[in-house]
Design an enzyme around this catalytic site. Sequence first.
Site, short mmCIF file in Angstrom:
data_model
loop_
_atom_site.label_atom_id
_atom_site.label_comp_id
_atom_site.label_asym_id
_atom_site.label_seq_id
_atom_site.Cartn_x
_atom_site.Cartn_y
_atom_site.Cartn_z
N GLN A 17 0.78 -1.25 0.00
CA GLN A 17 0.00 0.00 0.00
C GLN A 17 0.81 1.29 0.00
O GLN A 17 0.47 2.23 -0.73
CB GLN A 17 -0.96 0.00 1.22
CG GLN A 17 -1.85 1.22 1.23
CD GLN A 17 -2.95 1.24 2.28
OE1 GLN A 17 -3.57 2.25 2.49
NE2 GLN A 17 -3.23 0.13 2.93
N GLU A 140 1.58 -1.53 8.21
CA GLU A 140 0.76 -0.44 8.75
C GLU A 140 0.74 -0.32 10.28
O GLU A 140 1.14 0.69 10.85
CB GLU A 140 -0.67 -0.65 8.23
CG GLU A 140 -1.71 0.27 8.81
CD GLU A 140 -1.53 1.69 8.38
OE1 GLU A 140 -1.53 1.95 7.18
OE2 GLU A 140 -1.40 2.58 9.24
N ASP A 169 0.62 3.54 6.02
CA ASP A 169 0.78 3.20 4.60
C ASP A 169 0.48 4.38 3.67
O ASP A 169 1.37 5.02 3.15
CB ASP A 169 -0.14 2.04 4.25
CG ASP A 169 0.43 0.71 4.73
OD1 ASP A 169 1.63 0.64 4.99
OD2 ASP A 169 -0.34 -0.25 4.83
N GLY A 248 -7.53 19.61 20.12
CA GLY A 248 -7.06 20.99 20.21
C GLY A 248 -7.65 21.66 21.42
O GLY A 248 -7.87 21.03 22.46
N GLY A 249 -7.94 22.93 21.29
CA GLY A 249 -8.49 23.67 22.42
C GLY A 249 -10.01 23.62 22.49
O GLY A 249 -10.62 24.28 23.33
N1 CAO Z 1 11.92 -9.61 -9.59
C1 CAO Z 1 12.70 -10.33 -8.77
N2 CAO Z 1 12.72 -10.20 -7.43
C2 CAO Z 1 11.87 -9.29 -6.90
C3 CAO Z 1 11.01 -8.50 -7.70
C4 CAO Z 1 11.06 -8.69 -9.10
N3 CAO Z 1 10.30 -7.99 -9.93
N4 CAO Z 1 10.31 -7.70 -6.88
C5 CAO Z 1 10.69 -7.99 -5.61
N5 CAO Z 1 11.64 -8.94 -5.62
C6 CAO Z 1 12.32 -9.53 -4.48
C7 CAO Z 1 13.18 -8.55 -3.73
O1 CAO Z 1 14.37 -8.32 -4.41
C8 CAO Z 1 13.37 -9.30 -2.41
O2 CAO Z 1 14.38 -10.27 -2.57
P1 CAO Z 1 15.53 -10.57 -1.46
O3 CAO Z 1 14.84 -10.51 -0.12
O4 CAO Z 1 16.00 -11.92 -1.85
O5 CAO Z 1 16.56 -9.54 -1.59
C9 CAO Z 1 12.07 -10.10 -2.26
O6 CAO Z 1 11.39 -9.94 -3.51
C10 CAO Z 1 11.18 -9.68 -1.12
O7 CAO Z 1 11.04 -8.28 -1.02
P2 CAO Z 1 10.49 -7.60 0.31
O8 CAO Z 1 11.46 -7.81 1.42
O9 CAO Z 1 10.19 -6.19 -0.01
O10 CAO Z 1 9.11 -8.39 0.55
P3 CAO Z 1 8.44 -9.01 1.85
O11 CAO Z 1 7.15 -9.57 1.36
O12 CAO Z 1 9.33 -9.98 2.55
O13 CAO Z 1 8.17 -7.79 2.82
C11 CAO Z 1 7.29 -5.63 3.43
C12 CAO Z 1 7.08 -6.92 2.61
C13 CAO Z 1 6.17 -4.66 3.05
C14 CAO Z 1 7.20 -5.97 4.92
C15 CAO Z 1 8.66 -5.03 3.08
O14 CAO Z 1 8.73 -4.84 1.71
C16 CAO Z 1 8.94 -3.71 3.77
O15 CAO Z 1 9.23 -3.65 4.97
N6 CAO Z 1 8.90 -2.62 2.99
C17 CAO Z 1 9.25 -1.30 3.49
C18 CAO Z 1 8.17 -0.75 4.36
C19 CAO Z 1 6.86 -0.71 3.64
O16 CAO Z 1 6.70 -0.14 2.60
N7 CAO Z 1 5.87 -1.31 4.26
C20 CAO Z 1 4.49 -1.02 3.90
C21 CAO Z 1 3.91 -1.98 3.06
S1 CAO Z 1 2.21 -1.57 2.95
O17 CAO Z 1 1.59 -2.22 4.36
#
Ligand code: CAO
Length: 416
Positions: A17, A140, A169, A248-249
């Site tokens: 998001q 979030e 988000d 607020g106030g």
């Molecule tokens: N091709 C190949 N690999 C891809 C890709 C693509 N098109 N898109 C993503 N990937 C890979 C990434 O390179 C990553 O690989 P490695 O971990 O091996 O380096 C992997 O996908 C996972 O990415 P991620 O860590 O972002 O995904 P996750 O599902 O484990 O975590 C989240 C999700 C949201 C917790 C994390 O991305 C995060 O903390 N983001 C920053 C904060 C944020 O935006 N959070 C809000 C999300 S909305 O609630």
Amino acid sequence: MSKPLEGIKIIDFTHVQAGPACTQLLAWFGADVIKVERPGAGDVTRSQLRHVKDADALYFTMLNSNKRSLTLDTKTPQGKEVLTRLIKESDVMVENFGPGALDRMGFTWEYIQSLNPGMILASVKGFSEGHAYEDLKVYENVAQCAGGAASTTGFWDGPPTVSAAALGDSNTGMHLAIGILTALHQKVKTGKGQKVAVSMQDSVLNLCRVKLRDQQRLDALGYLEEYPQYPHGEFSDVVPRGGNAGGGGQPGWVLKCKGWETDPNAYIYFTIQGHAWAPICKALGKPEWIDDPAYNTAEARQDKIFDIFAFIESWLADKTKFEAIDILRKFDIPCAPVLSMKEIANDPSLRKSGTVVEVDHPKLGKYLTVGSPIKFSDVEVEVTASPLLGQHTNEVLADLGYSQEEISAMHDAKAV
Ligand code: CAO
């Protein structure tokens, strides 16, 4: 009519998001937003909380309108080559991967800059760079807890509470959009790109600044006069949860209206604005309170504020929330009905203003989404359907100069 961001090309490397909310906003305003997704799966929200079999979930469609979708496995050599070409041709790259993911993919900030010195790299992370928790992945509610919202939301006799509003988000996405537009503006002057980073914790805190205000007042005074705990309750040394008190106030509270026993949203929010005391008394049929020294200053009212709210509730008992607002608005009293999502979905005013819009999707059919909350005198925002997974892959690759043979080879190699 041309759109303000027409000509700006954005690599949308975002998911879930926070990032998609940002790039959707920029797409509404005319940027060419190319959503890069993993082949086969795409953004995880495409399949989360689906209500129509095999169609993209509303979670995805409501955050990715007006974009193009390119599938690309950026861990394959061909995928890296395509991303490299895209970076050379684009103005902005937005990402909200977990910490370090972009570096592990081989696209460090230094490398991106070497490919395109004008590039603006915009990132969302849970915590800011150098923060003790910078390595954490964040969603979030995690951000709402870390940003001070949860400890100050809810009732004093209940646990810390998260808000339904996406403070972590979508709010962070809006902050990022402001950062990107600022960097684009600076680039006009300097010709150079830069890195724009926004953390979810910081964005939540930015909305909780009045609570940081209150912590300092509490440290100095030992009490907070606008909280329900004053003057009869106890204060500790941390900002308490204040229920539905006004921040607020102006004291305010959520008050019951006719039908509250069966309708969970038969309430209004009523604010006692200091200088509106006389009209409030007139509206409530209590003219004797206008000049009564026991009532006619905010200070005098404070220790009986809940008795006043109880009286207003007795006045509201035979009025629906809409009838009550129709009376109170004539007295200039800041108030509103508590609206359910069903009422919002069907609200003619919100449809008319384009704040709630109906979109036609090839697989999902018609659905409602939120349109631009920002209204312009000279920009019309048209919300179009979100792309199907990989809908524009061939088109984007052809734009980048790849031949049909090269594109087919990439499909065969499952790089796209
Ligand atoms: N091709 C190949 N690999 C891809 C890709 C693509 N098109 N898109 C993503 N990937 C890979 C990434 O390179 C990553 O690989 P490695 O971990 O091996 O380096 C992997 O996908 C996972 O990415 P991620 O860590 O972002 O995904 P996750 O599902 O484990 O975590 C989240 C999700 C949201 C917790 C994390 O991305 C995060 O903390 N983001 C920053 C904060 C944020 O935006 N959070 C809000 C999300 S909305 O609630």
